[in-house]
Design a protein around this motif. Structure first.
Motif, mmCIF file in Angstrom:
data_model
loop_
_atom_site.group_PDB
_atom_site.id
_atom_site.type_symbol
_atom_site.label_atom_id
_atom_site.label_comp_id
_atom_site.label_asym_id
_atom_site.label_seq_id
_atom_site.Cartn_x
_atom_site.Cartn_y
_atom_site.Cartn_z
ATOM 1 N N HIS A 126 66.844 35.096 50.183
ATOM 2 C CA HIS A 126 66.028 34.575 51.186
ATOM 3 C C HIS A 126 65.960 35.280 52.544
ATOM 4 O O HIS A 126 65.978 34.498 53.541
ATOM 5 C CB HIS A 126 66.478 33.138 51.303
ATOM 6 N N ARG B 225 53.265 36.611 44.245
ATOM 7 C CA ARG B 225 54.001 35.855 45.374
ATOM 8 C C ARG B 225 53.198 34.713 45.470
ATOM 9 O O ARG B 225 53.771 33.967 46.929
ATOM 10 C CB ARG B 225 53.926 36.815 46.562
ATOM 11 N N THR C 59 57.552 32.225 44.944
ATOM 12 C CA THR C 59 58.594 33.566 45.405
ATOM 13 C C THR C 59 59.845 33.603 44.676
ATOM 14 O O THR C 59 60.606 34.210 44.382
ATOM 15 C CB THR C 59 58.975 33.427 46.586
ATOM 16 N N ARG C 60 60.041 32.200 43.775
ATOM 17 C CA ARG C 60 61.352 31.892 43.027
ATOM 18 C C ARG C 60 60.933 31.015 41.881
ATOM 19 O O ARG C 60 60.166 30.126 42.036
ATOM 20 C CB ARG C 60 62.335 31.478 43.802
ATOM 21 N N ALA D 104 46.319 36.080 43.552
ATOM 22 C CA ALA D 104 46.883 35.050 44.194
ATOM 23 C C ALA D 104 45.894 33.762 44.104
ATOM 24 O O ALA D 104 46.475 32.898 44.482
ATOM 25 C CB ALA D 104 47.055 35.122 45.847
ATOM 26 N N LEU E 82 54.554 34.762 40.238
ATOM 27 C CA LEU E 82 55.658 35.345 40.541
ATOM 28 C C LEU E 82 55.160 36.866 41.257
ATOM 29 O O LEU E 82 55.548 37.272 42.100
ATOM 30 C CB LEU E 82 56.648 35.675 39.697
ATOM 31 N N ASP E 83 54.526 37.569 40.386
ATOM 32 C CA ASP E 83 54.024 38.860 40.804
ATOM 33 C C ASP E 83 53.083 38.731 41.880
ATOM 34 O O ASP E 83 53.067 39.823 42.970
ATOM 35 C CB ASP E 83 53.261 39.455 39.485
ATOM 36 N N TYR F 98 64.734 36.618 55.607
ATOM 37 C CA TYR F 98 63.449 36.518 56.388
ATOM 38 C C TYR F 98 63.623 36.753 57.740
ATOM 39 O O TYR F 98 64.387 36.952 58.318
ATOM 40 C CB TYR F 98 62.699 35.198 56.013
#
Length: 162
Positions: free
Chosen positions: A102, A57, A60-61, A8, A54-55, A104
């Protein structure tokens, strides 16, 4: 845990990619090559970095935003009241539907008793009602759909800081 945290962490090049690609993506035969050249990196490196973001996070898109109504489809914000004991089971059920995006969790209270929120997007306008019925049948819980009454466009570009 350390591997996820390490994945990250973003560097100056990652920040430049995120900043650059928020405002426009080239429309051409090789858009990733053109975007990479503007960033001073290779196409393969850009693709690898995007996948890593992306992996991990961090993103997220990554993809286009479509106005689904102009293509004959529809979307709504949907909500459910999910008992805590059934939370993961209902999450798995809802997320299994391709029309769901989405999803959540929000804390519920008297003013807003819903704790699961998601977007439903379908290829046809009548697909929303069918998706709601299908999710209700699979989960055993009611789905509350909140259609858009008015559209607002807010362009929000977030600078990525060190």
């Amino acid at each position: 845990m350390r591997e996820a945290l390490a994945a990250a962490i973003i560097d100056a090049t990652d920040r430049a990619i995120i900043d650059h690609l928020q405002g426009g993506f080239p429309i051409c035969e090789r858009p990733y090559a053109q975007a990479a050249a503007a960033l001073g990196i290779g196409e393969d490196e850009l693709l690898e970095r995007l996948q890593r973001l992306l992996d991990a996070r961090v993103l997220t898109r990554f993809g286009p935003m479509f106005q689904v109504e102009r293509m004959g489809g529809a979307f709504v914000l949907a909500a459910m009241r999910v008992p805590e004991a059934n939370w993961q089971q209902v999450v798995d059920i809802v997320n299994a539907f391709p029309a769901v995006a989405h999803n959540y969790r929000r804390e519920s209270d008297r003013a807003c008793p819903f704790n699961m929120w998601f977007v439903l997007a379908t290829e046809t306008a009548d697909g929303i009602a069918a998706a709601v019925r299908t999710i209700e049948a699979a989960s055993g819980l009611p789905v509350f759909a909140f259609p858009k009454l008015r559209e607002y466009f807010v362009e929000m570009k977030l600078p990525v800081r060190a």
